[in-house]
Design an enzyme around this catalytic site. Structure first.
Site, PDB file in Angstrom:
ATOM      1  N   TYR A  18       0.819   6.284   9.250  1.00  0.00           N
ATOM      2  CA  TYR A  18       1.961   5.478   8.793  1.00  0.00           C
ATOM      3  C   TYR A  18       2.270   4.331   9.752  1.00  0.00           C
ATOM      4  CZ  TYR A  18       2.406   8.630   4.936  1.00  0.00           C
ATOM      5  OH  TYR A  18       2.129   9.338   3.778  1.00  0.00           O
ATOM      6  N   GLN A  22       7.719   2.781  -6.601  1.00  0.00           N
ATOM      7  CA  GLN A  22       6.985   3.869  -5.933  1.00  0.00           C
ATOM      8  C   GLN A  22       6.523   3.398  -4.566  1.00  0.00           C
ATOM      9  OE1 GLN A  22       4.150   5.867  -8.983  1.00  0.00           O
ATOM     10  NE2 GLN A  22       4.678   3.909  -9.877  1.00  0.00           N
ATOM     11  N   ASN A  23       6.713   2.113  -4.295  1.00  0.00           N
ATOM     12  CA  ASN A  23       6.181   1.547  -3.050  1.00  0.00           C
ATOM     13  C   ASN A  23       7.101   1.846  -1.875  1.00  0.00           C
ATOM     14  OD1 ASN A  23       4.263   0.571  -4.724  1.00  0.00           O
ATOM     15  ND2 ASN A  23       4.999  -1.545  -4.729  1.00  0.00           N
ATOM     16  N   ASP A  34       6.864  -0.116   0.837  1.00  0.00           N
ATOM     17  CA  ASP A  34       7.111  -1.400   1.508  1.00  0.00           C
ATOM     18  C   ASP A  34       8.489  -1.932   1.095  1.00  0.00           C
ATOM     19  OD1 ASP A  34       7.010  -3.230  -0.834  1.00  0.00           O
ATOM     20  OD2 ASP A  34       4.862  -2.784  -0.898  1.00  0.00           O
ATOM     21  N   HIS A  53       9.509   7.002  -3.360  1.00  0.00           N
ATOM     22  CA  HIS A  53       8.631   7.707  -2.423  1.00  0.00           C
ATOM     23  C   HIS A  53       8.951   7.411  -0.961  1.00  0.00           C
ATOM     24  CE1 HIS A  53       5.497   8.058  -5.898  1.00  0.00           C
ATOM     25  NE2 HIS A  53       6.450   8.955  -5.980  1.00  0.00           N
ATOM     26  N   THR A 108       0.968  -0.019 -11.667  1.00  0.00           N
ATOM     27  CA  THR A 108       0.875   1.408 -11.316  1.00  0.00           C
ATOM     28  C   THR A 108      -0.114   2.091 -12.239  1.00  0.00           C
ATOM     29  OG1 THR A 108       2.044   3.537 -11.233  1.00  0.00           O
ATOM     30  CG2 THR A 108       3.007   1.858 -12.683  1.00  0.00           C
ATOM     31  N   SER A 109      -0.887   3.025 -11.664  1.00  0.00           N
ATOM     32  CA  SER A 109      -1.874   3.757 -12.469  1.00  0.00           C
ATOM     33  C   SER A 109      -1.193   4.855 -13.285  1.00  0.00           C
ATOM     34  CB  SER A 109      -2.929   4.373 -11.556  1.00  0.00           C
ATOM     35  OG  SER A 109      -2.321   5.293 -10.667  1.00  0.00           O
TER      36      SER A 109
HETATM   37  P1  OAD Z   1      -2.453   3.284  -7.655  1.00  0.00           P
HETATM   38  O1  OAD Z   1      -3.351   2.858  -6.553  1.00  0.00           O
HETATM   39  O2  OAD Z   1      -2.646   4.635  -8.240  1.00  0.00           O
HETATM   40  O3  OAD Z   1      -2.549   2.237  -8.843  1.00  0.00           O
HETATM   41  C1  OAD Z   1      -2.496   0.872  -8.590  1.00  0.00           C
HETATM   42  C2  OAD Z   1      -2.455   0.122  -9.889  1.00  0.00           C
HETATM   43  O4  OAD Z   1      -2.307  -1.252  -9.588  1.00  0.00           O
HETATM   44  C3  OAD Z   1      -3.713   0.267 -10.753  1.00  0.00           C
HETATM   45  O5  OAD Z   1      -3.335   0.544 -12.093  1.00  0.00           O
HETATM   46  C4  OAD Z   1      -4.379  -1.111 -10.633  1.00  0.00           C
HETATM   47  O6  OAD Z   1      -5.063  -1.485 -11.828  1.00  0.00           O
HETATM   48  C5  OAD Z   1      -3.185  -1.996 -10.419  1.00  0.00           C
HETATM   49  N1  OAD Z   1      -3.458  -3.270  -9.731  1.00  0.00           N
HETATM   50  C6  OAD Z   1      -4.397  -3.573  -8.805  1.00  0.00           C
HETATM   51  N2  OAD Z   1      -4.279  -4.860  -8.402  1.00  0.00           N
HETATM   52  C7  OAD Z   1      -3.231  -5.383  -9.095  1.00  0.00           C
HETATM   53  C8  OAD Z   1      -2.588  -6.671  -9.132  1.00  0.00           C
HETATM   54  N3  OAD Z   1      -2.988  -7.681  -8.361  1.00  0.00           N
HETATM   55  N4  OAD Z   1      -1.535  -6.821  -9.968  1.00  0.00           N
HETATM   56  C9  OAD Z   1      -1.097  -5.796 -10.750  1.00  0.00           C
HETATM   57  N5  OAD Z   1      -1.657  -4.599 -10.757  1.00  0.00           N
HETATM   58  C10 OAD Z   1      -2.700  -4.376  -9.942  1.00  0.00           C
HETATM   59  O7  OAD Z   1      -0.947   3.088  -7.121  1.00  0.00           O
HETATM   60  P2  OAD Z   1       0.419   3.703  -7.669  1.00  0.00           P
HETATM   61  O8  OAD Z   1       0.372   3.892  -9.137  1.00  0.00           O
HETATM   62  O9  OAD Z   1       1.519   2.899  -7.096  1.00  0.00           O
HETATM   63  O10 OAD Z   1       2.534   7.932  -3.348  1.00  0.00           O
HETATM   64  O11 OAD Z   1       0.400   5.116  -6.964  1.00  0.00           O
HETATM   65  C11 OAD Z   1       1.509   5.959  -7.070  1.00  0.00           C
HETATM   66  C12 OAD Z   1       1.699   6.763  -5.817  1.00  0.00           C
HETATM   67  O12 OAD Z   1       0.460   7.395  -5.444  1.00  0.00           O
HETATM   68  C13 OAD Z   1       2.056   5.969  -4.589  1.00  0.00           C
HETATM   69  O13 OAD Z   1       3.431   5.686  -4.509  1.00  0.00           O
HETATM   70  C14 OAD Z   1       1.616   6.841  -3.471  1.00  0.00           C
HETATM   71  C15 OAD Z   1       0.292   7.272  -4.013  1.00  0.00           C
HETATM   72  O14 OAD Z   1      -0.230   8.456  -3.557  1.00  0.00           O
HETATM   73  C16 OAD Z   1       2.694   8.564  -2.187  1.00  0.00           C
HETATM   74  O15 OAD Z   1       2.066   8.297  -1.172  1.00  0.00           O
HETATM   75  C17 OAD Z   1       3.718   9.651  -2.249  1.00  0.00           C
END
Ligand code: OAD
Length: 227
Positions: A53, A86-87, A89, A104, A171-172
């Site tokens: 971190y 969920q970020n 930052d 988170h 977000t995925s």
């Molecule tokens: P992911 O890494 O799972 O998903 C990221 C998403 O962003 C994907 O759907 C990509 O297609 C999309 N993406 C990539 N580049 C992009 C861009 N320039 N503009 C828009 N979208 C873009 O991340 P999260 O869904 O945020 O939790 O993951 C959720 C949680 O899983 C996080 O908060 C974290 C992680 O483990 C913890 O650490 C508790």
């Protein structure tokens, strides 16, 4: 004012230079969740978890908000905008968004390991072994690790149910309970998803999928909503 509720994930910060988790080259390819992002990992190796971190925090200090963060802040001119992120930052806040709920945790904060109400701003980028809360316990990152409760999911679900327009950005939708927030959004309202890899979400009605990066996709969407 109409209420726009926005659920954001790592993708909105990608163009600021912060790695996502599950894209190719993402953080969870380089690090195992069970080594750095669980309570067991913390008990096993505090130094490793602190370092993971610390590196994220150090990197955050080198990043700035991008056009998507600024566009959402600008949307407050005409709408009551509530961001649920969920970020960990603080780029939404840096861009000027005034209502940001972190699901988170927050990278720039630390918390006590004996009293979760004791939360502190971290001065600089480093949280060290031996940094203690006022009750004498080691401070941990103020992050929700896998397997831990997500206290802010309760207000987030309430906010989602009150939306007039709902945006989902970068977000995925892989991680619960955050992904389940869509179940609380009224069927009848317009919803937009901005993600270059976005697709229809099963069971989510009135959803427009914008397959663009956040910088372009969110800027254009905000322009349209402000018209
Ligand atoms: P992911 O890494 O799972 O998903 C990221 C998403 O962003 C994907 O759907 C990509 O297609 C999309 N993406 C990539 N580049 C992009 C861009 N320039 N503009 C828009 N979208 C873009 O991340 P999260 O869904 O945020 O939790 O993951 C959720 C949680 O899983 C996080 O908060 C974290 C992680 O483990 C913890 O650490 C508790």
């Amino acid at each position: 004012m109409k209420k726009v509720v926005v659920l954001t994930g790592a993708g909105i910060s990608a163009e600021s230079g912060i790695k996502t988790f599950r894209d190719s080259g993402g953080l969870w390819e380089e690090h195992r969740v069970e080594d750095v992002a669980t309570y067991d990992a913390w008990e096993r190796n505090q130094a490793l978890v602190l370092e993971f971190y610390n590196q994220r925090r150090k990197q955050l200090y080198e990043c700035s908000p991008n056009a998507a963060h600024y566009a959402l802040a600008h949307l407050e001119k005409k709408f009551d905008v509530q961001i649920i992120t969920q970020n960990v930052d603080d780029l939404h806040e840096q861009a000027g968004s005034t209502k940001v709920l972190h699901l988170h945790g927050e990278l720039k904060k630390a918390r006590s390991t004996v009293d979760e109400e004791l939360i502190y701003d971290i001065k600089g980028w480093e949280l060290k072994k031996g940094d203690k809360c006022e009750k004498g316990s080691q401070l941990r990152p103020h992050i929700v690790w896998f397997g831990e409760a997500v206290p802010n999911i309760v207000p987030a679900a309430q906010l989602s149910s009150e939306a007039d327009i709902y945006l989902v950005i970068g977000t995925s939708l892989n991680v619960y309970p955050a992904a389940g927030l869509l179940n609380y959004v009224p069927n009848s309202i317009p919803k937009y998803l901005v993600d270059p890899n976005g697709s229809e979400v099963y069971g989510v009605s009135k959803l427009t999928v914008i397959k663009e990066k956040a910088g372009k996709g969110v800027t254009e969407l905000v322009k349209k909503l402000l018209k």
